[in-house]
Design an enzyme around this catalytic site. Structure first.
Site, PDB file in Angstrom:
ATOM      1  N   THR A 169      -7.656  -2.775   7.212  1.00  0.00           N
ATOM      2  CA  THR A 169      -9.052  -2.597   6.511  1.00  0.00           C
ATOM      3  C   THR A 169      -8.909  -3.300   5.111  1.00  0.00           C
ATOM      4  OG1 THR A 169      -7.777  -0.721   5.679  1.00  0.00           O
ATOM      5  CG2 THR A 169      -9.517  -0.351   7.453  1.00  0.00           C
ATOM      6  N   SER A 197     -10.421  -1.836  -3.903  1.00  0.00           N
ATOM      7  CA  SER A 197     -10.814  -1.567  -2.404  1.00  0.00           C
ATOM      8  C   SER A 197     -10.745   0.014  -2.192  1.00  0.00           C
ATOM      9  CB  SER A 197     -10.103  -2.468  -1.491  1.00  0.00           C
ATOM     10  OG  SER A 197      -8.702  -2.250  -1.530  1.00  0.00           O
ATOM     11  N   PHE A 238      -2.829   0.442  -5.591  1.00  0.00           N
ATOM     12  CA  PHE A 238      -1.228   0.161  -5.784  1.00  0.00           C
ATOM     13  C   PHE A 238      -0.906  -1.114  -6.223  1.00  0.00           C
ATOM     14  CE2 PHE A 238       2.576  -1.324  -3.334  1.00  0.00           C
ATOM     15  CZ  PHE A 238       3.637  -0.720  -4.209  1.00  0.00           C
ATOM     16  N   ASN A 269      -5.860  -2.954  -3.845  1.00  0.00           N
ATOM     17  CA  ASN A 269      -6.053  -1.584  -3.540  1.00  0.00           C
ATOM     18  C   ASN A 269      -5.399  -1.250  -5.030  1.00  0.00           C
ATOM     19  OD1 ASN A 269      -3.214  -1.495  -3.207  1.00  0.00           O
ATOM     20  ND2 ASN A 269      -3.418  -1.651  -0.936  1.00  0.00           N
ATOM     21  N   ASP A 319       0.864  -1.143   0.088  1.00  0.00           N
ATOM     22  CA  ASP A 319       0.137  -0.116   0.028  1.00  0.00           C
ATOM     23  C   ASP A 319       1.070   1.384   0.099  1.00  0.00           C
ATOM     24  OD1 ASP A 319      -2.398   1.648   0.073  1.00  0.00           O
ATOM     25  OD2 ASP A 319      -2.905   0.870   2.011  1.00  0.00           O
ATOM     26  N   ASP A 324      -8.030  -6.279   4.511  1.00  0.00           N
ATOM     27  CA  ASP A 324      -8.521  -7.803   4.842  1.00  0.00           C
ATOM     28  C   ASP A 324      -9.847  -7.772   5.092  1.00  0.00           C
ATOM     29  OD1 ASP A 324      -6.047  -8.634   4.543  1.00  0.00           O
ATOM     30  OD2 ASP A 324      -5.296  -8.345   6.695  1.00  0.00           O
ATOM     31  N   VAL A 354     -11.357   9.046   6.689  1.00  0.00           N
ATOM     32  CA  VAL A 354     -10.985   9.536   7.914  1.00  0.00           C
ATOM     33  C   VAL A 354      -9.326   9.965   7.819  1.00  0.00           C
ATOM     34  CG1 VAL A 354     -12.698   8.263   9.025  1.00  0.00           C
ATOM     35  CG2 VAL A 354     -10.390   7.430   9.215  1.00  0.00           C
ATOM     36  N   THR A 396      -9.447  -8.531  -4.425  1.00  0.00           N
ATOM     37  CA  THR A 396      -9.713  -7.054  -3.952  1.00  0.00           C
ATOM     38  C   THR A 396      -8.418  -6.305  -3.919  1.00  0.00           C
ATOM     39  OG1 THR A 396      -9.641  -7.824  -1.626  1.00  0.00           O
ATOM     40  CG2 THR A 396     -11.707  -8.047  -2.836  1.00  0.00           C
TER      41      THR A 396
HETATM   42  N1  LIG Z   1      -8.650   6.594   5.897  1.00  0.00           N
HETATM   43  C1  LIG Z   1      -9.576   5.880   5.640  1.00  0.00           C
HETATM   44  N2  LIG Z   1     -10.933   6.620   5.887  1.00  0.00           N
HETATM   45  C2  LIG Z   1     -12.014   6.057   5.549  1.00  0.00           C
HETATM   46  N3  LIG Z   1     -11.901   4.615   5.211  1.00  0.00           N
HETATM   47  C3  LIG Z   1     -10.926   3.938   5.014  1.00  0.00           C
HETATM   48  C4  LIG Z   1      -9.429   4.355   5.425  1.00  0.00           C
HETATM   49  N4  LIG Z   1      -8.560   3.521   4.932  1.00  0.00           N
HETATM   50  C5  LIG Z   1      -9.204   2.595   4.658  1.00  0.00           C
HETATM   51  N5  LIG Z   1     -10.656   2.801   4.667  1.00  0.00           N
HETATM   52  C6  LIG Z   1     -11.649   1.895   4.251  1.00  0.00           C
HETATM   53  O1  LIG Z   1     -11.058   0.255   4.134  1.00  0.00           O
HETATM   54  C7  LIG Z   1     -11.206  -0.109   3.001  1.00  0.00           C
HETATM   55  C8  LIG Z   1     -10.151  -0.894   2.382  1.00  0.00           C
HETATM   56  O2  LIG Z   1      -8.850   0.061   2.525  1.00  0.00           O
HETATM   57  P1  LIG Z   1      -7.749   0.153   1.652  1.00  0.00           P
HETATM   58  O3  LIG Z   1      -6.784   1.403   1.772  1.00  0.00           O
HETATM   59  O4  LIG Z   1      -8.169  -0.154   0.310  1.00  0.00           O
HETATM   60  O5  LIG Z   1      -7.088  -1.323   2.201  1.00  0.00           O
HETATM   61  P2  LIG Z   1      -5.526  -1.763   2.220  1.00  0.00           P
HETATM   62  O6  LIG Z   1      -5.483  -1.496   3.750  1.00  0.00           O
HETATM   63  O7  LIG Z   1      -5.380  -3.040   1.547  1.00  0.00           O
HETATM   64  O8  LIG Z   1      -4.753  -0.575   1.463  1.00  0.00           O
HETATM   65  C9  LIG Z   1     -11.767   1.144   2.100  1.00  0.00           C
HETATM   66  O9  LIG Z   1     -12.640   0.663   1.115  1.00  0.00           O
HETATM   67  C10 LIG Z   1     -12.246   2.138   2.870  1.00  0.00           C
HETATM   68  O10 LIG Z   1     -13.671   1.701   2.958  1.00  0.00           O
HETATM   69  C1  LIG Z   2       2.172  -8.233   6.181  1.00  0.00           C
HETATM   70  C2  LIG Z   2       1.135  -7.193   6.224  1.00  0.00           C
HETATM   71  N1  LIG Z   2       1.193  -6.099   6.647  1.00  0.00           N
HETATM   72  C3  LIG Z   2      -0.221  -5.490   6.908  1.00  0.00           C
HETATM   73  C4  LIG Z   2      -1.233  -5.951   6.604  1.00  0.00           C
HETATM   74  C5  LIG Z   2      -2.548  -5.272   6.490  1.00  0.00           C
HETATM   75  O1  LIG Z   2      -2.905  -4.961   5.165  1.00  0.00           O
HETATM   76  P1  LIG Z   2      -4.372  -4.093   5.188  1.00  0.00           P
HETATM   77  O2  LIG Z   2      -4.289  -2.981   5.922  1.00  0.00           O
HETATM   78  O3  LIG Z   2      -4.463  -3.954   3.700  1.00  0.00           O
HETATM   79  O4  LIG Z   2      -5.384  -5.059   5.437  1.00  0.00           O
HETATM   80  C6  LIG Z   2      -1.289  -7.254   5.832  1.00  0.00           C
HETATM   81  C7  LIG Z   2      -2.503  -7.833   5.245  1.00  0.00           C
HETATM   82  N2  LIG Z   2      -2.720  -9.329   5.420  1.00  0.00           N
HETATM   83  C8  LIG Z   2       0.045  -8.082   5.745  1.00  0.00           C
HETATM   84  O5  LIG Z   2       0.048  -9.317   5.225  1.00  0.00           O
END
Ligand SMILES: Nc1ncnc2c1ncn2[C@@H]1O[C@H](COP(=O)(O)OP(=O)(O)O)[C@@H](O)[C@H]1O
Ligand SMILES: Cc1ncc(COP(=O)(O)O)c(CN)c1O
Length: 181
Positions: free
Chosen positions: A102, A67, A33, A31, A3, A104, A95, A29
């Site tokens: 998030t 996502s 990146f 993100n 990410d 996961d 936020v 799903t």
């Molecule tokens: N800063 C944030 N503010 C509001 N919602 C968030 C925020 N970060 C994550 N989310 C919620 O979590 C979901 C997944 O976040 P994402 O950033 O895509 O996941 P990852 O942790 O894999 O990067 C988003 O679709 C959103 O609903």
């Molecule tokens: C090593 C590692 N760090 C952090 C995370 C958390 O990721 P995310 O916020 O996208 O759920 C994960 C997801 N399983 C992970 O495998």
């Protein structure tokens, strides 16, 4: 996989995901990146996002869900759910804090709703975002009680999952997904 421009798995796993795992998947799903890494394409606007979901469908994935992406503005992120026949986007209010887990949670919720709604990607996306909004906002609100200004340390952003069991079971939100294909 990663990410914010950084991978958190070893880089040499990328070709394994891209060439071996993705063609076997029914639903993914990533993100923004991760979607860019998996396709080698950039996502700077909605058209490019559709090119990326299309490229992932071409690899054999039936349901591609981005996502989150930076296609929104300062206050929103954009999520996308796509099948070869239809595609929806949803605006997600941000936020001002970093959330871990998030992605996961998103994957788990979307999978459950996809099964429960018999592949209704629009409703699955809306319900997934509804639950996430409740949990992320509740987590943020509670963290802000102890850190009233400035950056919130990640340790205070542990997702309030159990406390929001009702929002997992019965998501409620006015945020609707919009058809873009
Ligand atoms: N800063 C944030 N503010 C509001 N919602 C968030 C925020 N970060 C994550 N989310 C919620 O979590 C979901 C997944 O976040 P994402 O950033 O895509 O996941 P990852 O942790 O894999 O990067 C988003 O679709 C959103 O609903
Ligand atoms: C090593 C590692 N760090 C952090 C995370 C958390 O990721 P995310 O916020 O996208 O759920 C994960 C997801 N399983 C992970 O495998």
């Amino acid at each position: 996989m990663g990410d914010n421009g950084k991978m958190y798995v070893p880089e040499d796993i990328l070709p394994v995901y891209r060439d071996n795992v993705i063609p076997l998947a029914d639903i993914i799903t990533p993100n923004q990146f991760e979607a860019e890494l998996l396709t080698g394409l950039k996502m700077t606007n909605l058209k490019e996002a559709l090119n990326i979901t299309e490229a992932l469908h071409q690899k054999g994935v039936k349901t591609v869900v981005i996502s989150s992406s930076e296609l929104g503005d300062d206050t929103t992120m954009i999520g996308i759910a796509s099948t070869p026949n239809e595609c929806y986007k949803i605006e997600i209010p941000k936020v001002d804090a970093c959330c871990t887990g998030t992605g996961d949670l998103f994957a788990a919720l979307f999978l459950a709703w996809h099964y429960k709604t018999k592949n209704d990607v629009k409703l699955s996306l809306e319900n997934t975002i509804a639950t996430l909004q409740t949990i992320v906002q509740d987590t943020y609100r509670k963290a802000r009680v102890s850190v009233t200004s400035g950056e919130i340390p990640p340790a205070l952003m542990e997702l309030q999952l159990i406390q929001n069991k009702a929002a997992v079971e019965n998501p409620t939100s006015n945020i609707k997904a919009i058809k873009i294909k």
